[in-house]
Design a protein around this motif. Sequence first.
Motif, PDB file in Angstrom:
ATOM      1  N   ARG A  12       0.830  -1.214   0.000  1.00 61.26           N
ATOM      2  CA  ARG A  12       0.000   0.000   0.000  1.00 61.26           C
ATOM      3  C   ARG A  12       0.863   1.262   0.000  1.00 61.26           C
ATOM      4  N   ARG A  13       2.016   1.170   0.632  1.00 56.61           N
ATOM      5  CA  ARG A  13       2.904   2.327   0.660  1.00 56.61           C
ATOM      6  C   ARG A  13       3.576   2.544  -0.692  1.00 56.61           C
ATOM      7  N   ILE A  15       2.525   1.264  -3.716  1.00 60.19           N
ATOM      8  CA  ILE A  15       1.565   1.431  -4.814  1.00 60.19           C
ATOM      9  C   ILE A  15       0.476   2.389  -4.331  1.00 60.19           C
ATOM     10  N   PRO A  16       0.540   3.649  -4.725  1.00 68.24           N
ATOM     11  CA  PRO A  16      -0.391   4.648  -4.169  1.00 68.24           C
ATOM     12  C   PRO A  16      -1.833   4.449  -4.584  1.00 68.24           C
ATOM     13  N   SER A  17      -2.080   3.902  -5.797  1.00 64.45           N
ATOM     14  CA  SER A  17      -3.461   3.783  -6.268  1.00 64.45           C
ATOM     15  C   SER A  17      -3.549   2.700  -7.337  1.00 64.45           C
ATOM     16  N   GLN A  50      -5.690  10.786 -12.982  1.00 57.61           N
ATOM     17  CA  GLN A  50      -5.082   9.576 -12.404  1.00 57.61           C
ATOM     18  C   GLN A  50      -3.650   9.390 -12.907  1.00 57.61           C
ATOM     19  N   PHE A  53      -1.498  11.913 -11.285  1.00 55.71           N
ATOM     20  CA  PHE A  53      -1.251  11.516  -9.896  1.00 55.71           C
ATOM     21  C   PHE A  53      -0.105  10.518  -9.819  1.00 55.71           C
ATOM     22  N   LEU A  54      -0.081   9.554 -10.754  1.00 54.60           N
ATOM     23  CA  LEU A  54       1.024   8.586 -10.787  1.00 54.60           C
ATOM     24  C   LEU A  54       2.352   9.280 -11.051  1.00 54.60           C
ATOM     25  N   SER A  57       3.461  11.054  -7.987  1.00 53.79           N
ATOM     26  CA  SER A  57       3.853  10.126  -6.928  1.00 53.79           C
ATOM     27  C   SER A  57       5.231   9.536  -7.210  1.00 53.79           C
TER      28      SER A  57
END
Length: 218
Positions: A12-13, A15-17, A50, A53-54, A57
């Motif tokens: 989860r840390r 892979i943000p989404s 999206q 956002f990637l 990140s």
Amino acid sequence: MKAVAEGAKGYRRLIPSLTALVEFEAVARLGSFTLAADELGVTQAAVSRQVRFLEESLNVRLFHRLHRSIKLTGEGEALYLAVAESMQRIAGAFDRLSSGAEEQELVLATTAAFSHFRVLPQLPALKHRQPQLKLRLTTQMFTADLRHNEVDIAVRYGNGKWRDGTSSLLFDEEVFPVCSPAWLLANGSPKSLIDLMKTPLIESDSTSEGWMNWEEWF
């Protein structure tokens, strides 16, 4: 359980989404934000957000945004290859599970001779009738104990009275003598079992359980 929980937290840390990855994969595969939005049933602006956002990140650019097209950057290509392969494997697992066609493995133990002459010729027919079945052959002698081996079924020679499982008769054994054409021409064919007993016979003292010899046959 602690190790599993820590691993999940780590994913989860890193892979943000997952939603962003799905939409990024569609854009990279189709080469278009518009086509990706149509396929996913969302707006082009949502897909763009999206992907942006990637990029933020990861602190890298995933696409070269040209005048009328887009092109993956080196970083985008590396991410796309990883995401596409993973999604194909996940989709394949979902497809097999949902259709009830999950591959099953059956471990069959038998002698090398039986496997070669009786099992292998029938594999195409078995694959046609049971496409989801994966057969693994293992070569063992008749003394193998099913209670102490990772074996599902064993083919054995004997009377079927074994303590490590239930047995079903496949077929009776057929025993007959053979000779070379030269020997037959020189000696002629035996007329009876008594004549056969008087001929020189090649004897093989097998150390394997169950093999029939000439003395038992006569």
